[in-house]
Design a protein around this motif. Structure first.
Motif: not given
Length: 742
Positions: A514-522, A549-565
């Motif tokens: 739905d595009g509600d990134r803040r609540k999704a992160l919480e 997936a949220l990290a990639l949408e926020g242009d945070e590849p390092d965070r996405a990489d750490a989560a997937l690993r």
């Protein structure tokens, strides 16, 4: 006098054992060497071949057929008279088993005291003589279960058990050939017979009457029907029934009863599953080769009663009227084990329980079949419920769905409504994993309807959480949100930590859509914290994938990489197979986005994901499926066709564990220098550029050396430097880097 070889006319697959035996016999320090192993494994044949090859190195070779002499005389055999004079003497004592073993042991000990004499004995078990050296002989290697070699004739014929079977099949029928059509059946036959050479040879002789697939069907559970050994072979080598009887001769009644009880167990059972009362008896059976070790899982041995002993034991149980009781005792044992493991499937012992469940899966299924056959519907349904998480982790999706449907409508009395509701809900979880969200929604709604009549608020809230996840996959985000908000509130109020964490993660996925990134992160933070607290690795990995997936949408590849690993490591720890293909694709897409130099690795990961998914029937979200397909198209266009095909073939052959290791070995985004193609080329010396270009053409080191008129060792050093400076781990990746220069 020569050794009896039975059916064995030549050695196949015994090159290593023959080399070791030759060296041992040539060693003057070896005085008594005993070749041990199960009946039918080929001890006499190996001894005969090696003695024939080394006979010229001894002043004299004498052979005593201990088994035959003992059969004639009742207890002993005649020792040859050893001559006086120099030179080593080799004395072979063949068949030192059962009633002949004490006499053979005494004779071997006395003979080995003569410094001129080397004694080679063959026996089911060690003779127990001081100074005895052992050379155990096991069955021939088998095709790896679930591997491509089990259906690929080219790879299959390299497996020793298959090579022997094919050779003997051609002896029986010169027109026989290993083909794509019969490869799977041949692999099954070799596995069914446990790689036992005598059994393989007898089965190969039956191909005159039956094609491989029909022969395999006839032998399942009754390999002792195989016979047809030559008349000049020892009686124990003329049929598998005689072989099994010979193997069990002289066995203590208690040990024989234990062997019969264990014969109803599927291969790969743990000692704990056999029961504490079996431990001492199992050691006796292990010493005799009547029970064998087939693997190890976290420090516990996995055991099996090998064929033909398993079929022999089952037949004896059936004749005595004890088979039904043994099967029921086995089913009850596994029902208890599944129930006891439930509490540990979400906690610190999750990985151990899931690994053990995977190892015991054949026995769990056998227990379920027994419970169903005797009409115990409630026990079967309860056991199926206990298998939900293990079956999901193992990728047993269609099997799980079929069992849910089977036990939901038993042949006997109907299930209590509460139990039916839980089984119906579980079936929806499997339907969703198989990629049918609409069917999952239907089943979850049916489970809710059943649950409302029972009034179990906790169960209804869990079903609602599952329904919300299915609605999201079905494209009904508003419906999913409404259901999940209510389910999450109820589960948190009741203190159902794991269920609430799963509902929170699903709701976060809805909010992300739905595009509600803040609540999704919480919500994801709450979910992650809960899963870490209760030590649920599988649930945590799923949450980390949404976070990535949220990290990639926020242009945070390092965070996405750490989560997937971290998710990859968690999945590997628990042996997860249903969700692993999707995770591999997600990681491959991240790699393609952040590290173009890793294109060959990306291809391998996509291929591995595709292959693993085909084995389980698992599905991934449509957004990832379409992205993965676009990535494959892009990679096939950017890489040379040969490089793409090679990388794809490498990925297809990867096991689940290897594919995880391949992903984790990729450099992280923070360690990937942003280097242009021009800068890559400029980082090399002119000679290294020449070498890199020739590597890209597919030339070997020897051909490059000839082309540049330098030594092959110099080329090796240049290739190493090129790979280091370009950040490549293979020649395929070097070719990819050269392709970018163009």
């Amino acid at each position: 006098m020569s050794l009896p070889t039975g059916l064995m006319t030549e050695l196949i697959g015994r090159e290593l054992e023959a080399a070791v035996l030759r060296e041992r016999l040539r060693d003057p320090a070896v005085r008594l060497l005993t070749l041990t192993g199960r009946a039918g494994v080929g001890k006499s044949a190996l001894a005969a071949e090696v003695v024939r090859e080394t006979a010229g190195e001894f002043a004299r070779v004498e052979v005593a057929d201990v088994a035959a002499d003992a059969a004639r005389s009742g207890a002993g055999f005649t020792l040859p008279v050893l001559p006086d004079g120099p030179g080593r003497i080799l004395l072979v004592l063949d068949g030192c088993d059962h009633e002949a073993r004490p006499v053979a042991a005494a004779a071997a000990g006395a003979l080995a005291a003569d410094a001129r004499v080397a004694v080679l004995a063959t026996a089911l078990e060690p003779l127990g003589v001081y100074g005895e050296q052992l050379l155990p002989l096991g069955p021939l290697p088998l095709p790896a279960p679930g591997s491509r070699e089990a259906a690929d004739p080219e790879e299959l014929r390299e497996v020793a058990s298959v090579a022997l079977f094919v050779r003997r099949a051609r002896d029986a029928d010169p027109s026989f050939a290993l083909t794509l059509e019969n490869a799977e059946a041949v692999a099954e036959l070799c596995t069914l017979l446990g790689g036992l050479p005598l059994a393989l040879e007898l089965a190969a002789g039956r191909l005159r009457l039956y094609p491989p697939h029909l022969l395999a069907a006839r032998l399942r559970g009754r390999t002792t029907t195989l016979s047809g050994g030559p008349a000049n072979a020892p009686a124990r080598h003329r049929s598998l029934a005689a072989l099994a009887e010979w193997s069990c001769r002289g066995l203590d009644p208690r040990a024989r009863a234990l062997l019969g009880r264990l014969s109803v167990y599927e291969p790969g059972f743990g000692l704990a599953a056999a029961g504490p009362e079996a431990e001492a008896g199992v050691e006796v059976l292990l010493d005799r080769g009547l029970v064998v070790v087939v693997g190890e899982e976290r420090g516990e041995l996995r055991l099996a009663v090998p064929e033909p002993l398993r079929s022999y034991g089952r037949a004896e149980l059936a004749e005595s009227g004890g088979e039904g009781a043994a099967l029921s005792a086995h089913a009850e044992r596994y029902r208890q084990l599944v129930a006891a493991a439930l509490s540990g499937l979400a906690g610190t012992q999750q990985a151990r329980h899931l690994r053990e469940s995977a190892a015991e899966a054949p026995n769990v299924l056998a227990a379920l079949r027994r419970l169903r056959a005797r009409g115990d519907g409630e026990a079967a349904a309860a056991m199926v419920l206990g298998c939900r998480v293990p079956w999901l982790a193992q990728g047993r999706l269609r099997e799980g769905l079929e069992w849910c449907d089977e036990v939901a409508e038993p042949a006997g009395p109907p299930l209590p409504e509460a139990l039916r509701a839980r089984i119906t809900d579980m079936s929806g979880v499997f339907a969703l994993a198989l990629g049918d969200p609409q069917e999952a929604v239907r089943r979850h709604r049916r489970a809710l309807a059943l649950g409302k009549n029972v009034g179990d608020r906790r169960q209804n809230a869990l079903v609602s959480a599952h329904l919300g996840a299915a609605l999201l996959r079905a494209g009904d985000a508003p419906g999913a949100r409404a259901v999940l908000v209510t389910a999450l509130s109820a589960l948190e109020a009741m203190g159902v930590s794991g269920g609430a964490a799963s509902a929170a993660a699903s709701l976060a996925a809805v909010l992300r859509a739905d595009g509600d990134r803040r609540k999704a992160l919480e919500l994801l933070e709450r979910s992650e914290e809960a899963f870490r607290r209760i030590r649920d690795g599988r649930g945590l990995a799923g949450t980390l994938r949404i976070s990535a997936a949220l990290a990639l949408e926020g242009d945070e590849p390092d965070r996405a990489d750490a989560a997937l690993r971290e998710a990859l490591r968690l999945y590997e720890a628990i042996g997860e197979r249903t969700e692993l293909p999707g995770l591999l694709e997600e990681f491959a897409l991240l790699l393609l986005r952040t590290a173009p130099a890793q294109r060959p690795r990306t291809v391998r990961l996509l291929a591995a994901a595709d292959t693993l998914r085909g084995r389980t029937g698992a599905e991934v979200a449509d957004e990832w499926r379409s992205e993965a397909e676009r990535a494959r198209t892009e990679l096939s266009g950017r890489l040379d066709w040969t490089d793409f095909a090679v990388a794809w073939a490498e990925g297809v052959r990867m096991s689940a564990a290897t594919s995880v290791a391949e992903a984790l070995s990729a450099p992280g985004p923070s360690r990937r220098p942003a280097v242009s193609a021009a800068a890559e080329a400029q980082s090399l010396t002119p000679r290294q550029v020449q070498v890199a270009l020739l590597v890209a053409e597919g030339l070997t080191n020897r051909h490059i050396a000839a082309r540049l008129d330098i030594s092959e060792w110099t080329v090796v050093n240049h290739v190493r430097q090129v790979m280091r400076r370009l950040g490549c781990s293979s020649r395929v990746q070097v070719a990819g880097a050269v392709g970018r220069w163009a």
